[in-house]
Design a protein around this motif. Structure first.
Motif, PDB file in Angstrom:
ATOM      1  N   LEU A 103       0.744  -1.032  -0.012  1.00 20.40           N
ATOM      2  CA  LEU A 103      -0.099  -0.214  -0.014  1.00 20.40           C
ATOM      3  C   LEU A 103       1.508   0.982  -0.197  1.00 20.40           C
ATOM      4  N   ASP A 104       1.798   1.475   0.961  1.00 28.93           N
ATOM      5  CA  ASP A 104       2.752   2.466   0.890  1.00 28.93           C
ATOM      6  C   ASP A 104       3.615   2.901  -0.658  1.00 28.93           C
ATOM      7  N   LYS A 105       3.559   1.083  -0.864  1.00 33.21           N
ATOM      8  CA  LYS A 105       3.857   1.892  -2.841  1.00 33.21           C
ATOM      9  C   LYS A 105       3.224   2.215  -4.090  1.00 33.21           C
ATOM     10  N   LEU A 106       2.221   1.585  -3.729  1.00 35.40           N
ATOM     11  CA  LEU A 106       0.913   1.852  -3.987  1.00 35.40           C
ATOM     12  C   LEU A 106       0.260   3.358  -4.661  1.00 35.40           C
ATOM     13  N   MET A 107       0.507   4.225  -3.113  1.00 36.95           N
ATOM     14  CA  MET A 107       0.204   5.383  -2.405  1.00 36.95           C
ATOM     15  C   MET A 107       0.617   6.467  -3.305  1.00 36.95           C
ATOM     16  N   ASP A 108       2.048   6.309  -3.030  1.00 38.79           N
ATOM     17  CA  ASP A 108       3.067   6.484  -2.714  1.00 38.79           C
ATOM     18  C   ASP A 108       3.212   6.872  -5.113  1.00 38.79           C
ATOM     19  N   ASP A 109       3.123   6.450  -5.646  1.00 36.15           N
ATOM     20  CA  ASP A 109       2.634   6.015  -6.908  1.00 36.15           C
ATOM     21  C   ASP A 109       1.557   7.510  -7.302  1.00 36.15           C
ATOM     22  N   LEU A 110       0.066   6.899  -6.597  1.00 35.15           N
ATOM     23  CA  LEU A 110      -0.557   7.051  -7.139  1.00 35.15           C
ATOM     24  C   LEU A 110      -1.439   8.765  -6.948  1.00 35.15           C
ATOM     25  N   LEU A 111      -0.676   8.687  -4.877  1.00 34.74           N
ATOM     26  CA  LEU A 111      -1.719   9.888  -4.631  1.00 34.74           C
ATOM     27  C   LEU A 111      -1.455  10.860  -4.890  1.00 34.74           C
ATOM     28  N   PRO A 112       0.227  11.495  -5.433  1.00 32.06           N
ATOM     29  CA  PRO A 112       1.382  12.587  -5.824  1.00 32.06           C
ATOM     30  C   PRO A 112       0.504  12.764  -6.965  1.00 32.06           C
ATOM     31  N   ARG A 113       0.208  12.003  -7.445  1.00 31.11           N
ATOM     32  CA  ARG A 113      -0.552  12.444  -9.037  1.00 31.11           C
ATOM     33  C   ARG A 113      -1.932  12.754  -9.338  1.00 31.11           C
ATOM     34  N   LEU A 114      -2.577  12.435  -7.597  1.00 37.34           N
ATOM     35  CA  LEU A 114      -4.095  12.584  -7.849  1.00 37.34           C
ATOM     36  C   LEU A 114      -4.131  14.569  -7.247  1.00 37.34           C
ATOM     37  N   ALA A 115      -3.246  14.454  -5.873  1.00 32.92           N
ATOM     38  CA  ALA A 115      -3.211  15.878  -5.428  1.00 32.92           C
ATOM     39  C   ALA A 115      -3.348  17.074  -6.061  1.00 32.92           C
ATOM     40  N   PRO A 116      -2.248  17.219  -6.992  1.00 35.68           N
ATOM     41  CA  PRO A 116      -2.228  18.638  -7.419  1.00 35.68           C
ATOM     42  C   PRO A 116      -4.558  18.638  -8.013  1.00 35.68           C
ATOM     43  N   TYR A 117      -5.010  18.347  -8.553  1.00 35.31           N
ATOM     44  CA  TYR A 117      -6.447  18.397  -8.956  1.00 35.31           C
ATOM     45  C   TYR A 117      -7.723  17.761  -8.045  1.00 35.31           C
ATOM     46  N   SER A 118      -7.222  17.447  -6.762  1.00 32.89           N
ATOM     47  CA  SER A 118      -8.465  16.655  -6.364  1.00 32.89           C
ATOM     48  C   SER A 118      -7.715  17.125  -4.655  1.00 32.89           C
ATOM     49  N   ALA A 119      -9.209  17.532  -3.703  1.00 37.89           N
ATOM     50  CA  ALA A 119      -8.185  17.568  -2.039  1.00 37.89           C
ATOM     51  C   ALA A 119      -9.213  16.431  -1.725  1.00 37.89           C
ATOM     52  N   TYR A 120      -9.937  15.902  -1.882  1.00 35.64           N
ATOM     53  CA  TYR A 120      -9.888  14.029  -1.445  1.00 35.64           C
ATOM     54  C   TYR A 120      -9.772  13.006  -2.092  1.00 35.64           C
ATOM     55  N   PHE A 121      -9.435  11.822  -1.612  1.00 34.68           N
ATOM     56  CA  PHE A 121      -8.718  10.180  -1.642  1.00 34.68           C
ATOM     57  C   PHE A 121      -9.996   9.763  -1.434  1.00 34.68           C
ATOM     58  N   HIS A 122     -11.241   9.437  -1.591  1.00 32.07           N
ATOM     59  CA  HIS A 122     -11.801   7.862  -0.839  1.00 32.07           C
ATOM     60  C   HIS A 122     -10.839   6.880  -0.955  1.00 32.07           C
ATOM     61  N   THR A 123     -11.352   6.163   0.534  1.00 38.96           N
ATOM     62  CA  THR A 123     -10.912   4.776   0.984  1.00 38.96           C
ATOM     63  C   THR A 123     -11.249   3.929   0.759  1.00 38.96           C
ATOM     64  N   GLY A 124     -12.917   4.096   0.178  1.00 41.39           N
ATOM     65  CA  GLY A 124     -13.615   2.444   0.444  1.00 41.39           C
ATOM     66  C   GLY A 124     -14.415   2.535   1.849  1.00 41.39           C
ATOM     67  N   GLY A 125     -14.321   0.773   1.803  1.00 41.56           N
ATOM     68  CA  GLY A 125     -14.050   0.275   3.443  1.00 41.56           C
ATOM     69  C   GLY A 125     -15.769  -0.259   3.744  1.00 41.56           C
ATOM     70  N   ASP A 126     -16.640  -0.540   2.334  1.00 39.01           N
ATOM     71  CA  ASP A 126     -17.742  -0.751   2.650  1.00 39.01           C
ATOM     72  C   ASP A 126     -17.413  -2.194   2.432  1.00 39.01           C
ATOM     73  N   GLU A 127     -18.798  -3.176   3.158  1.00 39.55           N
ATOM     74  CA  GLU A 127     -19.200  -4.392   2.214  1.00 39.55           C
ATOM     75  C   GLU A 127     -17.901  -5.591   2.840  1.00 39.55           C
ATOM     76  N   VAL A 128     -17.784  -5.180   3.211  1.00 37.52           N
ATOM     77  CA  VAL A 128     -15.820  -6.030   4.184  1.00 37.52           C
ATOM     78  C   VAL A 128     -16.641  -7.237   5.215  1.00 37.52           C
ATOM     79  N   ASN A 129     -16.682  -8.667   4.955  1.00 36.95           N
ATOM     80  CA  ASN A 129     -17.269  -9.549   5.277  1.00 36.95           C
ATOM     81  C   ASN A 129     -16.051 -10.005   6.204  1.00 36.95           C
ATOM     82  N   PHE A 130     -16.516 -10.417   6.834  1.00 36.38           N
ATOM     83  CA  PHE A 130     -15.700 -10.852   8.665  1.00 36.38           C
ATOM     84  C   PHE A 130     -15.622 -12.781   8.039  1.00 36.38           C
TER      85      PHE A 130
END
Length: 582
Positions: free
Chosen positions: A328-355
């Protein structure tokens, strides 16, 4: 049979078509005719702006207010001069020629459009948190052909230009006119977040379909597109540092979004006053990662899937696997800096986690919530820290705080889909909320099952194969929804807006437009204008239907294959009682 004299009198008393969508806060119009053509002097804070049909503003990530306005003026020119329509569906039967303005009388043209922006934009204007941008505007058009827009921000200018474009129709002989001068409009939105969730994982959508959706959002004065970018079914998002994700997880070669594509979507949106918010759902809805990183996922291929997930295929991130954090560190270090200049938000999900899936997880080995919830808390704390490190504000689905009792930061925006009671509980606990109440605003509902059923018991139990969230949320149901109903003033203040949802189990580029439009526009008016009018009364279908029918014609003229609001009989003459249930 009507005599010619009586018919002429009836035609003279027909009011001009008058149907701005969404309805402005304050509007007054007259009955003088003005014409508009290729020659129009447009100024922006005193500087000339070309009145041309085609202009592509410079791209981001640094945006210029003048470039934003120049692009908006060019699109307005194209929509007025090239994409207007002859409103025969809106005038009385066989009365178009009698109701249109005469081509042979003296014509007064709109000769000047003065645009004044009263305050300077900031960096927040183009990547705003809810409430950062003042979208209000004033628009006047006098009977002598002078138009004026004043707005606090360039985004407010875009909203005013859209309203300006809706004043005009195409004459059956070609020229463009309005019959509503003089015009005076004052307008501002009721909600800061007015959006659409677009699922591009379950079915891949090409860029032109996404661009067309952003256009229609902007015409509806909606300002967010929530891109649900990945799910268990496919991973179409290219991550250059982890290319195996899309190389093994996309549906096919070429059915992916490159970093250039992602930047193009975000830029295209910002130029139209829309913010693109990307989501990578986690820890659930992530099964496809097993194709490239099987040691990170539990439950991939689990059967029967109904025991382990909401829909096939199953798969969730392992909650206690040491390799997950570096991934996740590698994924977000790649993706988020490319999104941050254009958006104030990032959606992390979290729905329907099945125990139950965590009973299959070798790092957890149980479905006991007393074991799983602390692990989810740890996961969310770390993941939201990644988002904040990139300068973005996390968003989550409501299950994270509501179902799993996970503590989240005060900055986090919660997206609720489970209904009014859920919104009441979330706001009572102080959470900022956007609503996607599935009882009203899920656009994929009511279209039947996308699953298959074998002959026998399963067939009999599920016949006639309705989907889980029917009935269809038609525009009237969508329009009836009040996101703040039943809340205290303090709770209502925390509902910052809403999103209609287009989950794509059975949506692709072929049927996309007809599913989204004009139903999304109905939600757009609720969010822009509010469910209640100035007198505190519910806005009625009788008021909305003629205006939405007209707006639908504008969508079609602009290239969006929107569904009809009702048959032509109901719209001719713009009589709201023509198809009134009795």
């Amino acid at each position: 049979m009507w005599s010619k004299a009586v018919l002429s009198l009836l035609l003279l008393t027909v009011t001009s078509v008058h149907a701005i969508w969404p309805i402005p806060e304050s509007i007054s119009t007259g009955n003088s005719t003005l014409w508009i053509g290729d020659v129009l002097l447009v100024t922006y804070n005193g500087e000339p702006i070309p009145w041309i049909r085609n202009y592509i503003p410079f791209g981001g990530p640094k945006f210029s207010s003048k470039e934003i306005v120049k692009g908006g003026v060019a699109r307005t020119a194209k929509n007025i001069l090239d994409n207007s329509f002859v409103p025969w569906k809106l005038y009385p039967r066989m009365a178009l020629e009698k109701t249109e303005p005469s081509l042979w009388q003296h014509k007064t043209y709109i000769t000047r459009l003065e645009i004044v922006q009263t305050e300077k934009d900031t960096a927040k204007t183009f990547k705003p948190l809810a409430g950062d941008v003042d979208e209000s505007y004033n628009l006047t058009v006098n009977a002598n052909g002078k138009a004026r827009i004043t707005a606090v921000s360039s985004i407010g200018v875009l909203r005013a230009l859209e309203t300006f474009s809706q004043l005009f129709f195409k004459h059956s002989k070609g020229p463009i006119y309005t019959k509503q001068a003089p015009v005076k409009i004052s307008d501002a939105p009721q909600y800061d977040h007015r959006g659409l969730l677009l699922d591009v994982s379950r079915d891949y959508l090409p860029l032109d379909a996404i661009y067309r959706t952003i256009d229609a959002l902007s015409w509806s004065k909606m300002n967010r597109i929530h891109i649900h970018a990945t799910d268990s079914q496919s991973w179409p998002l290219e991550i250059p540092s982890i290319p195996e994700l899309h190389q093994k997880g996309a549906y096919a070669h070429g059915k992916t979004y490159s970093p250039i594509d992602v930047a193009a979507i975000q830029t295209y949106a910002i130029q139209r006053g829309v913010e693109a918010i990307f989501e990578i759902d986690s820890p659930g809805h992530l099964g496809v990662v097993a194709l490239s990183h099987p040691d990170l996922i539990t439950g991939w291929g689990a059967s029967p899937w109904t025991t382990y997930c909401a829909e096939p295929p199953c798969g969730q991130l392992r909650l206690n696997e040491p390799k997950v954090d570096p991934f996740l560190d590698k994924l977000m270090d790649d993706l988020l800096p490319r999104l941050a200049p254009y958006s104030a938000y990032f959606h992390t999900g979290g729905d329907e986690v099945n125990f139950n899936e965590y009973s299959l997880d070798p790092t957890v080995g149980t479905n006991d919530s007393s074991v799983i919830v602390p692990l989810i808390q740890k996961f969310i704390d770390k993941h939201h820290a990644r988002v904040r490190k990139a300068g973005l504000v996390p968003m989550v689905w409501e299950e994270i705080p509501a179902n799993y009792n996970v503590t989240i930061g005060e900055d986090v925006v919660v997206q609720s889909w489970l209904g009014d009671e859920a919104i009441k509980s979330l706001t009572a606990n102080g959470h900022k909320v956007i609503t996607s109440n599935y009882n009203f605003w899920y656009l994929d509902c009511g279209r039947g099952q996308w699953l298959n059923f074998a002959e026998g018991e399963s067939f009999e139990e599920n016949y006639p194969f309705n989907d889980w969230c029917g009935p269809t949320k038609n525009w009237r149901l969508i329009y009836s929804y009040d996101p703040r109903a039943g809340l205290t003033d303090e709770e209502a203040e925390l509902v910052i807006g809403g999103e209609v949802g287009a989950w794509a189990e059975a949506i692709d580029e072929v049927n996309l437009d007809s599913i989204l439009w004009p139903r999304s526009s109905a939600a757009g008016e609720v969010l822009w204008s509010g469910r209640l009018d100035a007198a505190g009364e519910n806005r009625t279908q009788l008021d909305a239907a003629p205006r939405l029918a007209e707006f639908r014609e504008r969508l079609v003229a602009r290239g969006v294959r929107a569904e009809p609001v009702h048959m032509v009989f109901c719209t001719q003459g713009m009589d709201p009682n023509a198809c009134l249930f009795q």
